[in-house]
Design a protein around this motif. Structure first.
Motif: not given
Ligand code: UD1
Ligand code: CA
Length: 461
Positions: A270-277, A287-291, A305-313, A318-320
């Motif tokens: 799992i990878r996170f970008g900056t400023d994720c909550v 594998p999960l890539e979070i912007g 999954s691949r999640i772009g920047d500033n996405v709000q979930v 359930v995201i797959e």
């Protein structure tokens, strides 16, 4: 950190046992910690010390084990009857190059670290046998290390065979040993099964080596959790939480805001970008890539999954198997299934299911809809309760919606069907034919008015 060993090294991993105390049909080493079988954790760690060969002794649930590990580069050694840990190592010895040092690793100790393993091999040096021991507050179930008056290791006695005095010892055998292949083979010949469990104990080689005048090198594990075995579901749960807290700590160090590290689960890469909550009760599976700047609210499951920047979930999604663009909002209560390709600035609202579909920028599907096997252009508005009828009972068909289409609420789009650019579909329609661009299509029956209509009344007796 250099964890490599500079002599020929072969590793024997013991993974043939049933795991009776797990009370499960699944072979013990297939039980999962952080979404991966126990054995996978062990193999992964052993790979880090780069051995010349890795032998995995398997037996109980053989087919299930092989299927689960298909394509993994190890030498599988079958132990048809599980007669004990010494018997398991003995079964592997014919496959081991006699010029190597053998490191024995137990498949049910998932969090062992590579540094400790390579240290164990290094301390063998001029000695005959190297042992990794540990000091446990509660040593129940573990083999106890026996030392002589001078404090040198002279043997190991299993919990079930130990006397009261031995049981009081908190120093345990972790099960990890290193020895030269020829010595090991020689000692194994002498192990018998004269003990409470009538098993061939690997731990008996300690006393045998000492009796022959061999010196034992021992080190104590720096981190007791890393040498804890999984024999029961309780131990598995304990190690899972420990692992999760460690991962959460790692992400916190990287700057991810995790609202409660005790209610956070990460499995796989799992990878996170900056400023994720990440809010409470979120399960992430790689594998999960979070912007950058992604906000994952409470009670979400995100997988592969691949999640772009500033996405709000928003909560309860359930995201797959999806790719989600930047500045997109998903949820609450949305289900995004494999093959979903969602662009930037898209809004997916409550009780919406998206499967194997692409949605372009600016599109909105805000309430109670199913979009499956569809291509949806930009700036499309899909009203409440719209269903793409993609399945005719035998085959799946596609729905193609061009840009700027407006689909009114409670509409069924019976695929295969195409809606041209800028088309409008009146609410309550069932669309079976393609709709040309800039056209209104509406299929509902015209509204009738019956003036002065009286509703039936209940008869009075
Ligand atoms: C073993 C040690 C004990 C040690 C503990 C550390 C022995 C006799 N005892 O006890 O001293 O404190 O580990 O965790 O070695 N296995 C086989 N074939 C067999 C039997 C076992 O492959 O015939 C495998 C099991 O799948 C398991 C590992 O060996 O991965 C250890 O076996 P287990 O029965 O769990 O041993 P413990 O009782 O935990
Ligand atoms: Ca064990």
């Amino acid at each position: 950190m250099n964890t490599q060993v500079d002599r020929r090294l072969e590793v024997v991993i013991l993974a043939a046992g049933k795991g009776t105390r797990m009370h499960s049909k699944l072979p013990k080493v297939l039980h999962e910690l952080a979404g991966e079988p126990l054995l996978a954790h062990v193999i992964h760690t052993v790979q880090q010390i780069n051995p010349n060969a890795m032998h995995v002794v398997y037996g109980h649930g053989a087919d299930t084990v092989l299927t689960r590990f298909e394509g993994i580069d190890v030498n599988w050694v079958m132990q048809s009857k599980q007669l004990g840990t010494a018997h398991a190592v003995k079964t592997a010895m014919p496959h081991v190059n006699p010029d190597s040092i053998v490191l024995v690793v137990y498949g049910d100790i998932p969090l062992v670290n590579a540094r400790e393993l390579s240290t164990l091999v290094k301390i063998l040096d001029a000695k005959k046998l190297a042992l990794l021991t540990a000091e446990f507050e509660n040593p129940t179930g573990y083999g106890r290390i026996v030392r002589n008056a001078q404090g040198t290791v002279v043997g190991c006695v299993e919990h079930k065979d130990a006397n009261t005095e031995q049981l009081a010892t908190k120093e345990v055998n972790t099960g990890f040993i290193a020895a030269r292949a020829t010595d090991l083979a020689h000692w194994l010949e002498q192990v018998d099964s004269h003990n409470v469990q009538k098993e061939y104990y690997l731990t008996d080689i300690i006393a045998i080596a000492v009796k022959e005048g061999g010196e034992v090198a021992d080190i104590q594990a720096s981190d007791t959790v890393s040498v804890l075995g999984v024999n029961t579901k309780t131990e598995l749960a304990l190690l899972e939480r420990y692992y999760q807290r460690k991962r959460a700590a790692h992400f916190l160090e990287q700057g991810v805001t995790i609202v409660d590290p005790n209610r956070f689960d990460a499995r796989g890469d799992i990878r996170f970008g900056t400023d994720c909550v990440v809010d409470v009760n979120v399960v992430l599976e790689g594998p999960l890539e979070i912007g950058h700047g992604v906000h994952i609210e409470a009670h979400n499951v995100l997988r592969k999954s691949r999640i772009g920047d500033n996405v709000q979930v928003k909560p309860q999604c359930v995201i797959e198997g999806a790719v989600i663009g930047s500045d997109t909002v998903v949820g609450p209560f949305a289900r995004i299934r494999p093959g979903a390709r969602i662009a930037d600035h898209v809004h997916i609202g409550n009780f919406v299911e998206i499967k194997n579909s692409s949605l372009e920028t600016g599109t909105k599907v805000n309430h109670l809809s199913y979009v499956g096997d569809s291509t949806v252009g930009r700036d499309v508005n899909i009203g409440a309760g719209v269903i793409t009828c993609n399945y005719d009972g035998a085959n799946k068909h596609r729905t193609e919606i061009d840009e700027e289409v407006f689909v009114g609420s409670n509409t069924q789009l019976v695929a295969p069907v195409k809606l041209g650019k800028g088309a409008t579909i009146g609410a309550g329609s069932t669309i079976t034919d393609d709709v040309p661009p800039d056209t209104l299509a509406v299929t509902r029956a015209p509204q009738k008015h019956v003036k002065g209509w009286r509703r039936p009344r209940k008869k009075t007796k």
